[in-house]
Design a protein around this motif. Structure first.
Motif, PDB file in Angstrom:
ATOM      1  N   LYS A  99       6.046  -9.063   4.856  1.00  0.00           N
ATOM      2  CA  LYS A  99       5.267 -10.064   4.125  1.00  0.00           C
ATOM      3  C   LYS A  99       5.554 -10.068   2.630  1.00  0.00           C
ATOM      4  CE  LYS A  99       2.379 -11.388   7.468  1.00  0.00           C
ATOM      5  NZ  LYS A  99       2.359 -12.735   7.988  1.00  0.00           N
ATOM      6  N   LEU A 100       6.426  -9.180   2.161  1.00  0.00           N
ATOM      7  CA  LEU A 100       6.531  -9.012   0.712  1.00  0.00           C
ATOM      8  C   LEU A 100       7.207 -10.173   0.012  1.00  0.00           C
ATOM      9  CD1 LEU A 100       7.177  -5.205   0.696  1.00  0.00           C
ATOM     10  CD2 LEU A 100       5.230  -6.374  -0.321  1.00  0.00           C
ATOM     11  N   ASP A 101       7.914 -11.017   0.759  1.00  0.00           N
ATOM     12  CA  ASP A 101       8.410 -12.219   0.085  1.00  0.00           C
ATOM     13  C   ASP A 101       7.984 -13.473   0.832  1.00  0.00           C
ATOM     14  OD1 ASP A 101       9.971 -11.817   2.223  1.00  0.00           O
ATOM     15  OD2 ASP A 101      11.877 -12.088   1.192  1.00  0.00           O
ATOM     16  N   ALA A 132      -2.605  -1.639   3.616  1.00  0.00           N
ATOM     17  CA  ALA A 132      -2.107  -3.007   3.450  1.00  0.00           C
ATOM     18  C   ALA A 132      -0.629  -2.988   3.047  1.00  0.00           C
ATOM     19  CB  ALA A 132      -2.927  -3.744   2.397  1.00  0.00           C
ATOM     20  N   ASP A 133      -0.301  -2.050   2.189  1.00  0.00           N
ATOM     21  CA  ASP A 133       1.072  -1.889   1.739  1.00  0.00           C
ATOM     22  C   ASP A 133       1.995  -1.584   2.923  1.00  0.00           C
ATOM     23  OD1 ASP A 133       3.296  -1.338   0.199  1.00  0.00           O
ATOM     24  OD2 ASP A 133       2.696   0.711  -0.224  1.00  0.00           O
ATOM     25  N   HIS A 134       1.551  -0.644   3.764  1.00  0.00           N
ATOM     26  CA  HIS A 134       2.335  -0.290   4.942  1.00  0.00           C
ATOM     27  C   HIS A 134       2.485  -1.493   5.882  1.00  0.00           C
ATOM     28  CE1 HIS A 134       3.914   2.246   8.144  1.00  0.00           C
ATOM     29  NE2 HIS A 134       3.105   1.603   8.968  1.00  0.00           N
ATOM     30  N   LEU A 135       1.390  -2.188   6.101  1.00  0.00           N
ATOM     31  CA  LEU A 135       1.436  -3.365   6.985  1.00  0.00           C
ATOM     32  C   LEU A 135       2.382  -4.433   6.434  1.00  0.00           C
ATOM     33  CD1 LEU A 135      -2.070  -4.360   8.365  1.00  0.00           C
ATOM     34  CD2 LEU A 135      -0.028  -3.688   9.617  1.00  0.00           C
ATOM     35  N   ALA A 136       2.363  -4.609   5.122  1.00  0.00           N
ATOM     36  CA  ALA A 136       3.227  -5.620   4.503  1.00  0.00           C
ATOM     37  C   ALA A 136       4.695  -5.282   4.742  1.00  0.00           C
ATOM     38  CB  ALA A 136       2.941  -5.723   3.007  1.00  0.00           C
ATOM     39  N   VAL A 193      14.519   5.794   5.035  1.00  0.00           N
ATOM     40  CA  VAL A 193      13.880   4.671   4.326  1.00  0.00           C
ATOM     41  C   VAL A 193      12.396   4.521   4.633  1.00  0.00           C
ATOM     42  CG1 VAL A 193      15.880   3.184   3.936  1.00  0.00           C
ATOM     43  CG2 VAL A 193      14.614   3.009   6.074  1.00  0.00           C
ATOM     44  N   VAL A 194      11.973   5.024   5.784  1.00  0.00           N
ATOM     45  CA  VAL A 194      10.565   4.856   6.138  1.00  0.00           C
ATOM     46  C   VAL A 194       9.709   5.901   5.432  1.00  0.00           C
ATOM     47  CG1 VAL A 194       8.907   4.742   8.032  1.00  0.00           C
ATOM     48  CG2 VAL A 194      11.233   3.915   8.372  1.00  0.00           C
ATOM     49  N   LYS A 195      10.141   7.150   5.493  1.00  0.00           N
ATOM     50  CA  LYS A 195       9.288   8.224   4.986  1.00  0.00           C
ATOM     51  C   LYS A 195       9.599   8.628   3.550  1.00  0.00           C
ATOM     52  CE  LYS A 195       8.702  10.320   9.533  1.00  0.00           C
ATOM     53  NZ  LYS A 195      10.062  10.338  10.139  1.00  0.00           N
ATOM     54  N   GLU A 196      10.864   8.527   3.157  1.00  0.00           N
ATOM     55  CA  GLU A 196      11.227   9.075   1.847  1.00  0.00           C
ATOM     56  C   GLU A 196      11.633   8.005   0.847  1.00  0.00           C
ATOM     57  OE1 GLU A 196      13.241  13.252   2.778  1.00  0.00           O
ATOM     58  OE2 GLU A 196      14.263  11.603   3.776  1.00  0.00           O
ATOM     59  N   PHE A 236      -1.214  -9.006  -0.346  1.00  0.00           N
ATOM     60  CA  PHE A 236       0.137  -8.860   0.223  1.00  0.00           C
ATOM     61  C   PHE A 236       0.241  -9.610   1.556  1.00  0.00           C
ATOM     62  CE2 PHE A 236       1.303  -4.409  -1.596  1.00  0.00           C
ATOM     63  CZ  PHE A 236       1.940  -5.008  -2.663  1.00  0.00           C
ATOM     64  N   LEU A 237      -0.873  -9.564   2.296  1.00  0.00           N
ATOM     65  CA  LEU A 237      -0.830 -10.031   3.679  1.00  0.00           C
ATOM     66  C   LEU A 237      -1.312 -11.458   3.849  1.00  0.00           C
ATOM     67  CD1 LEU A 237      -2.408  -6.799   5.170  1.00  0.00           C
ATOM     68  CD2 LEU A 237       0.011  -7.383   5.089  1.00  0.00           C
ATOM     69  N   THR A 238      -1.871 -12.044   2.791  1.00  0.00           N
ATOM     70  CA  THR A 238      -2.491 -13.354   2.955  1.00  0.00           C
ATOM     71  C   THR A 238      -1.764 -14.413   2.134  1.00  0.00           C
ATOM     72  OG1 THR A 238      -4.003 -12.866   1.144  1.00  0.00           O
ATOM     73  CG2 THR A 238      -4.795 -12.434   3.366  1.00  0.00           C
ATOM     74  N   ALA A 239      -1.807 -15.624   2.630  1.00  0.00           N
ATOM     75  CA  ALA A 239      -1.188 -16.731   1.926  1.00  0.00           C
ATOM     76  C   ALA A 239      -2.136 -17.247   0.846  1.00  0.00           C
ATOM     77  CB  ALA A 239      -0.851 -17.847   2.901  1.00  0.00           C
TER      78      ALA A 239
END
Ligand SMILES: Nc1ncnc2c1ncn2[C@@H]1O[C@H](COP(=O)(O)OP(=O)(O)O)[C@@H](O)[C@H]1O
Ligand SMILES: [Mg+2]
Lengths: 288, 321
Positions: free
Chosen positions: A281-283, A272-276, B74-77, A176-179
């Motif tokens: 970074k998701l698109d 990683a998901d949270h950081l993305a 949107v952040v938590k739920e 998710f975070l890397t190119a």
């Protein structure tokens, strides 16, 4: 609860289906066979040639040869799933532009990647079987299915594959975070496993600290268990460094270390998901 | 009245302080969208529209402020939100090229847990409404851009969301495909009164025609938010003139004049069409003498109806595109 389970099974079912459509998307079935089977089998040949060049003949050290051959065959799962799964995220994100759509769907993205990994495993399984059959028929690898402890083999195989799958998903999270070309993390991790887990040489040739790393990774126990169940006539205990443990102990170590890796993988994926989401970074598009 | 969307003092920054990129895409934005509303975000490229949609779609976290969608944070739920929303992005061709149109739609409908019978029925219905039935079994890589975008819109609606985000859904499409999508959106809102739609666009006609309310957004800030007719009424004291001239240097840099709110020029061949929003008609003579002093010649001059674009010019001092 039952609804959640049904949703999760549905997710895996349709993402595995999607993965299979991609894996088998060859207008020419022959090309499909060549790509997914002949390629890994040829990889094995390289190893066989190296063995022959160094030791002169496969028969010089049949125990070491079987050790190496079986280890290498099962390691294909590790390599294929880890490369493949990172590729799933990159392709969805940059080639098909569907990552956002899948991501906001009310499914677990973790399980979506598991489904995609399963389809890769199915293709790899074919290659592994063919490699083993070739080994038995042409190179005297001492697989003896008559003596195989099938229950042990089945449980061990399942736990090992599940473990490879979760490590793959954690790496997908990192993707998710890397190119596209900048990471190499997956190759790196797969390489480390190759180095430390007794794939083509026993871990006893490594210095003690490196052996300790190997003993903390489930792949080590998994390969040991696969060898013991498929090649029961040979005694690997001299060289493997795990000879003092019974089959059941190895299975227990495999289970415990896999559980630790599962927890670690889920943690890495979630972070990683949270950081993305935090960094947007998701698109992302890799620049070439 | 419940809100479908509540955005409360939201700021979104990209890149940290030391980073190469450092952009404030949204700057202290607040807005509420009612349930059942068709709400438009109108603004030029880079205004922050997509960033806001991504936050609302649970793809991106706000840097500051809070956002509730369908009553949930949107952040938590986000898990309570996702089943009830969907998103369609224009200007970006998406889909698995080696699946057929039907397979693409089917897979997504299954990710949303739509019962198979319902999903099939809806897919056929939507494919027919978009004139895509004959392409239903074609591989996505073989169909045209317009058809792919229609498929994408269908993907958004096949899950029957309570709230749908459409990010420039007609961007880059030909007139026919745009018309088909617009007329579908209009009908959907009419036929399903409880459902909410948030549409971003930089085509003012789209916002004017479709939306109950429009927020005009520029550089991450909301400049005005009201119904299109109320926004245009803001211009009651202002008048709009179209002046066609020969092209002349300095067209894009009128000096500031008392009574001139803003203007927007487009060149058409060797001519230029400039739209002036003024709140004192006397300034027109000053504009004309400026044009001729720069060597421009006036070909036509007319007074015209205010549009949303004029509202934008009025607020920002320049045009949308
Ligand atoms: N991932 C990102 N990283 C850095 N800057 C970004 C990112 N996404 C958007 N921006 C910046 O934020 C601003 C708003 O962009 P965007 O929301 O895409 O505008 P719009 O959709 O109205 O054209 C732009 O200046 C853009 O360059
Ligand atoms: Mg945008």
């Amino acid at each position: 609860m039952r609804d959640a389970l049904r949703r999760d099974l549905r997710t895996i079912r349709w993402s595995a289906w999607l993965g299979w459509q991609m894996e088998s998307n060859w207008t020419n079935p022959l090309l499909f066979l060549v790509y997914s089977i002949v390629k890994p089998v040829f990889g094995t040949f390289i190893l066989v040639f190296m063995f022959v060049i160094i030791l002169g003949d496969v028969a010089t050290d049949p125990v070491l040869f079987s050790y190496m051959y079986v280890g290498n065959a099962f390691y294909m799962f590790v390599a294929q799933v880890m490369f493949g799964v990172a590729y799933v995220v990159q392709e969805d994100r940059e080639r098909f532009k569907t990552l956002k759509q899948v991501y906001i769907a009310p499914i677990s993205f973790f399980l979506y990647v598991v489904g995609r990994a399963l389809s890769k495993m199915a293709v790899t399984a074919l290659a592994v079987v063919i490699t083993l059959v070739f080994g038995v028929m042409a190179l005297d690898v001492a697989v003896d299915l008559g003596q195989t402890a099938w229950l042990m083999f089945g449980i061990g195989l399942f736990i090992g594959l599940a473990c490879i799958c979760t490590i793959g998903v954690a790496l997908a999270g990192v993707t998710f975070l890397t190119a596209r070309h900048s990471s190499g993390i997956n190759e790196g991790i797969a390489g480390l496993f190759y180095l430390f887990c007794g794939v083509v040489y026993p871990i006893t040739v490594l210095p003690q600290w490196a052996q300790n790393i190997g003993l903390a990774i489930p792949i080590t126990y998994w390969l040991e268990l696969m060898r013991r169940s498929l090649v029961p006539s040979m005694d690997f205990s001299e060289m493997s460094g795990l000879g003092e443990y019974s089959d059941l102990s190895i299975l227990l170590f495999l289970t415990l270390s896999s559980m630790a890796f599962l927890i670690l993988s889920i943690g890495i994926f979630k972070y990683a998901d949270h950081l993305a989401r935090k960094k947007g970074k998701l698109d992302m598009n890799s620049t070439y | 009245m419940r809100y479908a969307i509540e955005v409360d003092h939201v700021t979104r920054v990209f890149g940290g302080k030391g980073d190469k990129v450092h952009a404030k895409a949204l700057d202290d934005i607040s807005l509420q969208v009612d349930e059942g509303e068709l709400f438009g975000l109108l603004g030029p490229n880079g205004a922050g529209k997509t960033t806001l949609i991504k936050i609302l779609a649970t793809l991106l976290l706000p840097s500051e402020g809070s956002v509730r969608v369908l009553g949930h944070d949107v952040v938590k739920e986000y898990n309570k939100i996702r089943a009830r929303i969907n998103m369609v992005s224009g200007g970006e061709i998406s889909g698995y090229g080696l699946l057929t149109v039907r397979e693409n739609l089917w897979m997504f409908s299954q990710f949303y847990g739509i019962p198979p019978k319902v999903a099939r029925q809806r897919m056929d219905d939507l494919l027919e409404r978009f004139g895509l039935l004959d392409k239903a079994d074609a591989k996505v890589r073989t169909i045209s851009t317009g058809q792919k975008q229609k498929m994408n819109v269908i993907r958004g609606f096949v899950t029957d969301p309570d709230l749908i985000y459409l990010d420039e859904p007609t961007l880059g499409l030909d007139v026919n495909a745009s018309l088909a999508i617009r007329s579908f959106l209009r009908k959907w809102v009419k036929d399903t009164p409880g459902k909410t739609m948030l549409l971003t666009t930089h085509y003012m006609v789209e916002a004017d025609e479709l939306c109950d309310r429009v927020a005009i957004i520029d550089q991450g800030r909301i400049l005005a938010c009201d119904s299109p007719s109320n926004l245009k009424r803001m211009l009651k004291r202002a008048t709009t003139f179209d002046i066609e001239t020969t092209a002349f240097p300095g067209l894009d840099s009128m000096p500031s004049m008392d009574g001139l709110q803003g203007y927007n020029s487009k060149s058409v061949g060797d001519r230029a069409l400039t739209r002036f929003v003024v709140n004192d008609e006397a300034v027109i003579s000053e504009i004309i003498s400026h044009i001729s002093s720069k060597g421009g010649r006036i070909i036509a001059l007319g007074k015209s109806e205010a549009t949303l674009e004029d509202v934008f010019i009025h607020l920002v001092g320049r045009g949308l595109e």
